[in-house]
Write an enzyme that holds these catalytic residues in place. Structure first.
Site: not given
Length: 363
Positions: A208-210, A282
Site C-alpha cells: 500500500l502506498h497510494r 495499489d
C-alpha cells in the site's frame, strides 16, 4: 547518438536495466549508440533504489542529482534545477525517460526547453484519475514527447486520440517484463521465509502506498483490518513503504497474521510474489508482474492505467469498497479466480525493439 537515460524511483530501475543492456549489445555490433545514466535521487532509500543497481547489474549512474524528499513542487523544482545543469554540462541528442514518476515529467520539461528530443518509454498509459500525481506526470510528459514507446494497444489508442502521429508511436512491449523474465530464475528466497515459516501458495502479499489509501488514518485502519480479517487463514506479508510507515506508527494495528517487513529488493520481493496465493496492492507495476506469473491480484484502486492486466491478466479492481473486497476474497478462496493470459509483446524482448528503433534513428 548520445542518449541521456533518466531514472529516479524504484519502478524506473527495472525498466532501464534491459534498455542499457540492449544499448551495450547494439554498440558492440558497431552502432553509434552511447548512453549516460542520470539518477535524480527521487528515491534515495537503499531498499527503494540502491539495491537495484547491484541486483539487476545496472552500471552505477554517471550522475546523481540527489534531490531526496519534499513536496511534489519541491521535488519537481529540485529535479529540474539539477537536470538543467546536467544537460548543460553533458549535451546529448536524446533524453530517454521511463514510466510516470516526478523525475519523468520534470526532466522532460527541462529537455524540451533545451531543445533536446525526448523518448518516453511506457508512453500513452492513462487511468483517467486526475487525483493521482502520476496521471498528471503522464499527461505532461506525453504532451512534450517526440518518440513514444508503448506497452499495449490501449496506450497506442490513447495517443492517437490525442493527435500523436502514428509514425512516432512504437509498440514495443513491456520492459518491466523483460527484467522479470530475465531474472525469474535468479529470484531469491528472503530471510523472512524461514523466520515466518512460509510455504508456497500459503500466504498473501500486500503493498500500500497510494495517497487515496494511506493518507487518511481511519480509511487505512479500516482497509487493513478488513483485509487481515478476511485473510485470517493466511499469513499476510506487508513490505511497508516509508510513506505508509509514518501513518502505521500511530494506528497500533497488531494482528497475528499480519507481518510488517522492510521494503525488499527486487529479487526477494518477486520471489514472494511468485509463490504467493494472491497479492493485494495499489501498485500498477505489480499488477503487470502478477499477470505474467499468473498470480491472483486484487488492486485497491477504482481505476488502472494498465487495463490489460484486468481484461487479459489476473488483476481485479476492488478500490477500497468493503463489498467488492469481500466478494473478491470469496472468489479467491473458492478457487475460481480467473485464469489470465500474457498480453501481446510481453515476451522479454521490448528493450531490443526500443534500441532497434533508436539505432535506426541514429543511422
Amino acid at each position: 547518438m548520445n542518449i541521456t537515460i533518466v531514472a529516479g524511483a524504484r519502478p524506473n530501475f527495472m525498466k532501464i536495466a534491459p534498455i542499457i543492456e540492449a544499448i551495450q549489445n547494439k554498440k558492440e555490433e558497431g552502432f553509434n549508440l552511447n548512453y549516460r545514466l542520470v539518477h535524480t535521487g527521487q528515491h534515495y532509500d537503499k531498499n527503494l533504489s540502491g539495491t537495484f543497481f547491484e541486483e539487476l547489474n545496472i552500471p552505477l549512474p554517471d550522475s546523481n542529482l540527489d534531490v531526496k524528499s519534499g513536496t511534489q513542487a519541491e521535488q519537481t523544482a529540485a529535479i529540474m534545477i539539477g537536470f538543467e545543469k546536467e544537460l548543460k554540462q553533458n549535451p546529448c541528442d536524446l533524453v530517454m525517460v521511463v514510466g510516470d514518476v516526478t523525475s519523468t515529467m520534470a526532466c522532460t520539461i527541462v529537455a524540451k526547453k533545451a531543445h533536446v528530443k525526448v523518448a518516453h518509454v511506457e508512453a500513452g498509459i492513462r487511468s483517467g484519475d486526475m487525483r493521482m500525481p502520476e496521471e498528471i506526470n503522464r499527461i505532461v510528459t506525453d504532451s512534450l514527447t517526440d518518440y513514444f514507446f508503448t506497452t499495449s494497444n490501449y496506450a497506442n489508442d490513447n495517443l492517437v486520440r490525442l493527435g500523436v502521429s502514428k509514425s512516432n508511436i512504437f509498440f514495443v512491449g513491456n520492459v518491466m517484463i523483460d527484467t522479470l523474465l530475465k531474472n525469474e530464475k535468479r529470484l531469491q528466497k528472503p530471510e523472512l521465509w524461514e523466520q515466518l515459516y512460509l510455504s508456497s501458495k500459503k500466504y498473501l502479499v500486500m503493498t500500500l502506498h497510494r495517497p487515496s489509501n494511506v493518507d487518511e488514518e481511519k480509511r487505512l485502519k479500516t482497509l487493513i483490518t478488513q483485509i487481515v480479517t478476511l485473510g485470517e487463514a493466511f499469513p499476510i506479508i506487508f513490505p511497508v513503504h516509508p510513506r505508509t510507515q509514518k501513518l502505521l506508527s500511530n494506528l497500533n494495528l497488531n494482528f497475528k497474521n499480519l507481518h510488517y517487513v522492510n521494503p525488499l529488493g527486487y529479487l526477494e520481493f518477486n520471489y514472494l510474489v511468485k509463490h504467493a496465493f494472491a497479492v493485494i496492492t495499489d501498485s500498477g507495476g505489480i499488477t503487470e508482474e502478477t499477470t505474467v506469473m499468473n498470480v491472483p491480484c486484487m488492486t485497491l484502486r477504482d481505476n488502472t492505467e494498465r487495463p490489460e492486466t484486468c481484461d487479459i491478466g489476473t488483476n481485479i479492481l476492488v478500490g477500497n469498497d468493503p463489498e467488492k473486497i469481500e466478494k473478491a476474497f470469496k472468489i479467491l478462496f473458492s478457487g475460481t479466480w480467473k485464469q489470465g493470459e500474457i498480453p501481446e509483446l510481453w515476451d522479454g524482448h521490448a528493450a531490443k525493439r526500443i534500441v532497434h528503433h533508436l539505432a535506426s534513428m541514429s543511422s
